[in-house]
Scaffold this active site. Sequence first.
Site, short mmCIF file in Angstrom:
data_model
loop_
_atom_site.label_atom_id
_atom_site.label_comp_id
_atom_site.label_asym_id
_atom_site.label_seq_id
_atom_site.Cartn_x
_atom_site.Cartn_y
_atom_site.Cartn_z
N ASP A 1 8.60 -1.33 1.48
CA ASP A 1 7.41 -1.33 1.12
C ASP A 1 6.47 -2.49 1.87
OD1 ASP A 1 4.74 -1.45 -0.23
OD2 ASP A 1 5.83 -0.11 -1.84
N HIS B 1 5.58 -1.03 5.05
CA HIS B 1 4.33 -0.46 4.64
C HIS B 1 3.44 -1.15 5.54
CE1 HIS B 1 5.29 2.15 1.09
NE2 HIS B 1 6.16 2.36 2.07
#
Length: 545
Positions: free
Chosen positions: A296, A330
């Site tokens: 992430d 991300h």
Amino acid sequence: MKKLLFISFCIAACGLGAQAQTAGPYSWSNLPKAAVPTFKKDTFNIIKYGAVADGITLNTKSINNAIDACSKNGGGVVLIPQGLWMTGPIVLKSNVNLHIDRAAMVQMTDDKSQYPLVEGNYEGHAAVRNQSPVSGTNLVNIAITGGGIIDGNGTGVWRAIGKDRLTESEWKELVASGGVVSENGKSWYPSQSYAKGNAIKDVSLLKPGKSLSDYEEYKDYFRPNMVVLTGCKKILLSGTTFQNSPNWCLHTLLCEDLTLQDVHVRNPWNAQNGDAIDVESCRNVLVENSTFDAGDDGLCIKSGRDEEGRKRGVPTENVVMRNNIVYRAHGGFVIGSEMSGGARNIFVSDCTFIGTDIGLRFKTARGRGGIVENIYIKNISMRDILHEAILFDMYYMSKAGSTLGLKTFPPVTEATPQFRNFYVSNVACNGAETGIFVRGLPEMSIKNIYLENMVLKADKGAELIEANNISLKNITLESKNTKPLINIENSTQIKLDNIKYTHAEQLLTIQGERSAQIQLINTNTSNAKTKVEFTSGAESKALIK
């Protein structure tokens, strides 16, 4: 030839100096500093407390007894020597340096009964969690050092995963290992307990009148962050590898004087919520010379969520992040979306992002509130960015919709977030979907953004929506889709100075009746078939000379 041009552009951009900038009492020549802990030389070897390095024996008591003894003796070093050490949760104590030998691996057990439910904090809210593999609360003078590894055992034990994130053979192997497949066949859950929790909205939030025992049937769903330090002062993480976390990997909350040096985070690219580091409501922070491979966000700044975060009212401030590498995250460097307590005086420099979804990612939404300001970034290198190289977005996880023709806006309240005073310079990106994307709210524009000395090779150039006082200076946009190269929508005081490009079907589109005071200067417009188009109520007087 194109590669040579791109390299020459990068050299030119990085050679140009950034404008002089200050952030309150700080500047690039006078950065915030974090106090570093010091320790006695006394060493407490976990073997003397009964620990066995066979990869089977559960060493939870031995490790924690060594830590307790060290702390009670005034502090020192707790040594985890060479070997494979199976353990349950480790609880740090003041004045203890937990030193993990280069040849040591600390393996967290897959026995979830070893992790009791506790009252914790997740995504800015008080929440039920399983006890973290490594934790410390209200401590002073603590460290985790050494070149060894702490493995959180997240894969196949704690985390759910989507079928689309695995190969067919990997999916079949995972399903055969046990767990539960969702009714639609698209997701795998590690247990029925996890599946139950996943089906209930906000199941992890602590509710008045309920005890932790009321949440036991959903226990597996409350994945712990791997290392959680709360309310601690003078922290050092140095040299250690943290990998395979159940949830976020490193989470520091309400801490002061935090230093990370030569730290390595390794999570699979498809690790759900596998953030590398989340610095939340902390002050005086240094993160340097570290490498993050995350499922992430990579380097992430937070400060609480919505009303709960605003009531806490503690910004993340006085932060330096430099000489770091981020893979597959991300976002490379991220602020938000839980930023309700604000963020300020943050300096990021000399970082490299490779294969991240977004490079520089600043995200928030209505309801968050909070002010993010005085953010200084320079010398960033990026390659193979999946979406935006630079993103400012105030519609995170919500539908934006067009504001063209909109006459009435939501009122500005304490729940209205603000992004302002960002200074970003010397950025090179080779490969992205979009170079620059800025999207504010009609009731609260993103303000005072200064982007300078950049070379962005991306499919699309730049888009500025609901923005005010934005400067793009010495920006090279090497883009495939150039109709337009730059789109401006309902934005004011936009300065485009020395924009370079090879070719454009249309250089500039200006949309919306609220667009005004837009300057295009020191830019060769002869390489564009069409210079500018005014649409959706925008008037030609919006472009000023």
